[in-house]
Design a protein around this motif. Structure first.
Motif, PDB file in Angstrom:
ATOM      1  N   THR A  25       0.831  -1.202   0.000  1.00 30.54           N
ATOM      2  CA  THR A  25       0.000   0.000   0.000  1.00 30.54           C
ATOM      3  C   THR A  25       0.866   1.251   0.000  1.00 30.54           C
ATOM      4  OG1 THR A  25      -1.812  -1.119   1.154  1.00 30.54           O
ATOM      5  CG2 THR A  25      -1.754   1.281   1.282  1.00 30.54           C
ATOM      6  N   ARG A  29       1.064   4.138  -3.016  1.00 33.73           N
ATOM      7  CA  ARG A  29       0.844   5.565  -2.738  1.00 33.73           C
ATOM      8  C   ARG A  29       2.037   6.408  -3.197  1.00 33.73           C
ATOM      9  NH1 ARG A  29      -2.967   6.480   1.722  1.00 33.73           N
ATOM     10  NH2 ARG A  29      -4.579   4.893   1.451  1.00 33.73           N
ATOM     11  N   THR A  32       2.045   6.838  -7.049  1.00 32.24           N
ATOM     12  CA  THR A  32       0.937   7.503  -7.738  1.00 32.24           C
ATOM     13  C   THR A  32       0.525   8.842  -7.136  1.00 32.24           C
ATOM     14  OG1 THR A  32      -0.669   6.251  -6.404  1.00 32.24           O
ATOM     15  CG2 THR A  32      -0.016   5.308  -8.523  1.00 32.24           C
ATOM     16  N   GLN A  33       1.017   9.166  -5.940  1.00 34.86           N
ATOM     17  CA  GLN A  33       0.633  10.414  -5.288  1.00 34.86           C
ATOM     18  C   GLN A  33       1.874  11.212  -4.902  1.00 34.86           C
ATOM     19  OE1 GLN A  33      -2.400   9.958  -2.228  1.00 34.86           O
ATOM     20  NE2 GLN A  33      -3.142   8.059  -3.157  1.00 34.86           N
ATOM     21  N   ARG A 125      -6.538   0.746  -7.168  1.00 36.23           N
ATOM     22  CA  ARG A 125      -7.508   1.840  -6.985  1.00 36.23           C
ATOM     23  C   ARG A 125      -8.008   1.911  -5.544  1.00 36.23           C
ATOM     24  NH1 ARG A 125     -10.911   3.275 -12.390  1.00 36.23           N
ATOM     25  NH2 ARG A 125      -9.097   3.381 -13.770  1.00 36.23           N
ATOM     26  N   GLN A 127      -6.312   0.894  -2.908  1.00 34.89           N
ATOM     27  CA  GLN A 127      -5.189   1.317  -2.083  1.00 34.89           C
ATOM     28  C   GLN A 127      -4.970   2.826  -2.152  1.00 34.89           C
ATOM     29  OE1 GLN A 127      -2.254  -1.383  -3.801  1.00 34.89           O
ATOM     30  NE2 GLN A 127      -1.943  -2.317  -1.806  1.00 34.89           N
ATOM     31  N   ASN A 128      -5.373   3.444  -3.240  1.00 34.83           N
ATOM     32  CA  ASN A 128      -5.160   4.882  -3.416  1.00 34.83           C
ATOM     33  C   ASN A 128      -6.251   5.739  -2.778  1.00 34.83           C
ATOM     34  OD1 ASN A 128      -2.789   5.986  -4.976  1.00 34.83           O
ATOM     35  ND2 ASN A 128      -3.307   4.236  -6.257  1.00 34.83           N
ATOM     36  N   SER A 130      -7.581   7.593   0.038  1.00 36.21           N
ATOM     37  CA  SER A 130      -6.982   8.085   1.280  1.00 36.21           C
ATOM     38  C   SER A 130      -7.983   8.821   2.166  1.00 36.21           C
ATOM     39  CB  SER A 130      -5.801   9.010   0.961  1.00 36.21           C
ATOM     40  OG  SER A 130      -6.202  10.057   0.101  1.00 36.21           O
ATOM     41  N   MET A 233      -4.408   4.246 -12.689  1.00 34.08           N
ATOM     42  CA  MET A 233      -5.121   5.342 -12.023  1.00 34.08           C
ATOM     43  C   MET A 233      -5.584   6.412 -13.002  1.00 34.08           C
ATOM     44  SD  MET A 233      -5.470   4.620  -8.881  1.00 34.08           S
ATOM     45  CE  MET A 233      -6.022   6.225  -8.275  1.00 34.08           C
ATOM     46  N   GLN A 237      -7.445  10.306 -11.070  1.00 37.93           N
ATOM     47  CA  GLN A 237      -6.734  11.464 -10.541  1.00 37.93           C
ATOM     48  C   GLN A 237      -6.634  12.600 -11.550  1.00 37.93           C
ATOM     49  OE1 GLN A 237      -2.986   9.809  -9.232  1.00 37.93           O
ATOM     50  NE2 GLN A 237      -3.857   9.058  -7.311  1.00 37.93           N
TER      51      GLN A 237
END
Length: 290
Positions: A25, A29, A32-33, A125, A127-128, A130, A233, A237
């Motif tokens: 996880t 993150r 992708t973030q 998806r 896991q992202n 938040s 993703m 996003q």
């Protein structure tokens, strides 16, 4: 013994997933973030806003499905290696060559892509997401976009159609096919090196060989793993890519070459224990069923 290999692969995959999901996880993150500065910062923020359940988002769906994927990997590798070895040599008692191990591993990677592409997409998806835990938000924050794996699949089918479940499949294939060849090669070679002739690998040997195989594989897989996660993703996003090469080009232009190695440390930290446990569970179950 092919059925035994399938069952052993299934159970070992489930065990490995539970062990490695929190770090997976964090890795997803980071890839992708942009709001996380590193592993520790990501861990702190997930725990602060989402508590312990935040580390296990997206796990309920792949606990069974990833286990099936692992079963496909191990059983297809075993079958492919047996077929290649027997077709290439008249002496069936000799050990397979490095090339034969690599080719069989690549075959298992291709088989796993066909089975796991939609599962991996749903996992990434989930896991992202938040959104804060109720104990942090007091119940006042909006709910997550996806309420669970089934709702996630239904939403993707409704909004993107069946092709939506296969976003990033090209990057997944470019990651898994060669890297599963690398996955089995160091494991087999280390087991041979650390085991006396005529004996089976011991527990310590399997743990070391499995862990090293995982680290080697994920070190090579991380660049395409980053691309895969970003393609999966797409749309969620607000970022759109034109494919694998476009994703690589745009990511490098925006964040530099180091972007392709985001999550490398998290992958490596996760890879050793997960794959050590996976191989040990697989080998132990297989011997028990023989």
């Amino acid at each position: 013994m092919h059925f035994a290999e399938f069952i052993a692969g299934w159970i070992s995959g489930a065990v490995g997933l539970v062990v490695g999901h929190p770090m997976d996880t964090i890795k997803v993150r980071l890839q992708t973030q942009l709001k996380y500065r590193g592993i520790i910062d990501c861990m702190i923020k997930i725990y602060k806003h989402e508590r312990i359940p935040g580390f296990f988002k997206g796990m309920s769906f792949p606990v069974l499905s990833v286990a099936v994927g692992n079963a496909v990997v191990f059983s297809s590798y075993s079958n492919a290696l047996e077929f290649i070895s027997q077709s290439q040599r008249s002496d069936r008692s000799s050990s397979p060559s490095s090339v034969e191990i690599f080719v069989a591993g690549c075959f298992s990677g291709a088989a796993q892509v066909l089975v796991m592409a939609p599962v991996d997409l749903v996992k990434v998806r989930l896991q992202n997401q938040s959104h804060p835990h109720q104990s942090v938000s007091g119940g006042g924050a909006g709910g997550p976009q996806y309420r669970g794996p089934v709702h996630c699949v239904a939403s993707i089918l409704r909004q993107e159609g069946v092709p939506g479940l296969y976003r990033g499949v090209g990057a997944l294939a470019l990651r898994d096919i060669p890297c599963y060849g690398l996955y089995f090669l160091p494991y087999e070679l280390l087991c041979r090196t650390l085991t006396e002739e005529g004996h089976q690998p011991g527990t310590a040997t399997v743990l070391v060989a499995g862990g090293c195989a995982g680290v080697v594989t994920w070190s090579c897989a991380t660049p395409m793993d980053v691309v895969k996660a970003r393609l999966q993703m797409e749309g969620v996003q607000g970022q759109r890519y034109g494919g694998v090469l476009a994703c690589v080009r745009e990511s490098v232009r925006a964040e530099g070459g180091a972007v392709l190695f985001k999550g490398l440390l998290a992958n490596s930290v996760r890879a050793f224990p997960v794959n050590a446990v996976t191989f040990l569970t697989y080998e132990s179950l297989l011997r028990g069923m023989q």
